[in-house]
Enzyme design. Sequence first.
Site, PDB file in Angstrom:
ATOM      1  CG  HIS A  58     -37.069 -18.702 -27.710  1.00  0.00           C
ATOM      2  ND1 HIS A  58     -36.463 -19.723 -28.396  1.00  0.00           N
ATOM      3  CD2 HIS A  58     -36.296 -18.475 -26.611  1.00  0.00           C
ATOM      4  CE1 HIS A  58     -35.368 -20.099 -27.736  1.00  0.00           C
ATOM      5  NE2 HIS A  58     -35.247 -19.359 -26.648  1.00  0.00           N
TER       6      HIS A  58
ATOM      7  CG  HIS B 116     -28.214 -16.650 -29.161  1.00  0.00           C
ATOM      8  ND1 HIS B 116     -27.301 -17.497 -28.582  1.00  0.00           N
ATOM      9  CD2 HIS B 116     -29.335 -16.748 -28.408  1.00  0.00           C
ATOM     10  CE1 HIS B 116     -27.839 -18.088 -27.532  1.00  0.00           C
ATOM     11  NE2 HIS B 116     -29.082 -17.653 -27.400  1.00  0.00           N
TER      12      HIS B 116
ATOM     13  CG  HIS C 102     -30.833 -15.557 -22.665  1.00  0.00           C
ATOM     14  ND1 HIS C 102     -30.825 -14.541 -23.602  1.00  0.00           N
ATOM     15  CD2 HIS C 102     -30.747 -16.719 -23.362  1.00  0.00           C
ATOM     16  CE1 HIS C 102     -30.743 -15.070 -24.804  1.00  0.00           C
ATOM     17  NE2 HIS C 102     -30.697 -16.390 -24.694  1.00  0.00           N
TER      18      HIS C 102
ATOM     19  CG  HIS D 292     -33.957 -20.707 -22.618  1.00  0.00           C
ATOM     20  ND1 HIS D 292     -34.338 -20.511 -23.911  1.00  0.00           N
ATOM     21  CD2 HIS D 292     -34.804 -21.638 -22.109  1.00  0.00           C
ATOM     22  CE1 HIS D 292     -35.375 -21.295 -24.194  1.00  0.00           C
ATOM     23  NE2 HIS D 292     -35.676 -21.973 -23.116  1.00  0.00           N
TER      24      HIS D 292
ATOM     25  CG  ASP E 254     -32.703 -16.578 -27.344  1.00  0.00           C
ATOM     26  OD1 ASP E 254     -31.862 -15.677 -27.515  1.00  0.00           O
ATOM     27  OD2 ASP E 254     -32.453 -17.653 -26.765  1.00  0.00           O
TER      28      ASP E 254
HETATM   29 ZN   LIG Z   1     -33.523 -18.994 -25.333  1.00  0.00          ZN
END
Ligand SMILES: [Zn+2]
Length: 256
Positions: A110, A171, A59, A56, A133
């Site tokens: 995820h 996060h 990141h 993602h 994540d």
């Molecule tokens: Zn992610």
Amino acid sequence: MTDVIAIKVPGTNFTYLHRCGPDSVLVVDPGNAPLVLEALRTHHLALKAILVTHHHWDHVGGAADLQRKTRCELIGAGATLIPAPDRTVADGDVLEVGAVTIRVVATPGHTQNSVCYYVPARPGVPGVVYTGDTLFVGGCGRLLECDAPTLWQSLQKLAALPEETLVYCGHDYALENYEFATTIAPDHRRFRERLAEIQKTIEYDRLTVPSTIEQEKATNIFLQADHPQIRAALGLPEARPEEVFAELRSRKDLFG
Ligand SMILES: [Zn+2]
């Protein structure tokens, strides 16, 4: 400095520098290159490698820029990473970056290619795990590419790490995670205590990381899907842990 410098990125992301030599570090999940370059300058550190937990953009978005500016190595799992990693990793791989030994723990859920990076303890220094994540303080990632039993199995792998291991996640969702947990199980004393602790941490402008594996096992509702109190709170007294986990995950999606 300790082994770890946590960088709070505007928004909710964390990026981490981990010392791997007297004047060098590796970086985990650099979504934002300028912030990492600034931290390197401030602390007079050279960048040896970039470790990415999953593909993602928040990141990996800073990786290409950092690679170009520092000529460091990019390490990650799977062909979905952009830019492509110099070194592709898989479950159980052991990496040596400078003086640091890192074990790769595959944690699909995820995303299919999510990995966590575990740095074992050494005398006087606790181990560290970068959980991306997959595992958050008080929570877990959304199911974007896999089903609930897959993420549940991945979380069990993390829960099996030594209890004193420091948990650095991708996060800052701690507050909403404990608000969710206390909504589901209002009578759970540990959830309420932890919510108050997190509120105080934020009030004092401190970071909500690190947690520990011990702390997460005791107070992360998603790791407690096999506990009778959580099953009862959901009205699923006979359900299997992965079913309870799936129910928790879908309720959290609606919660926020
Ligand atoms: Zn992610």
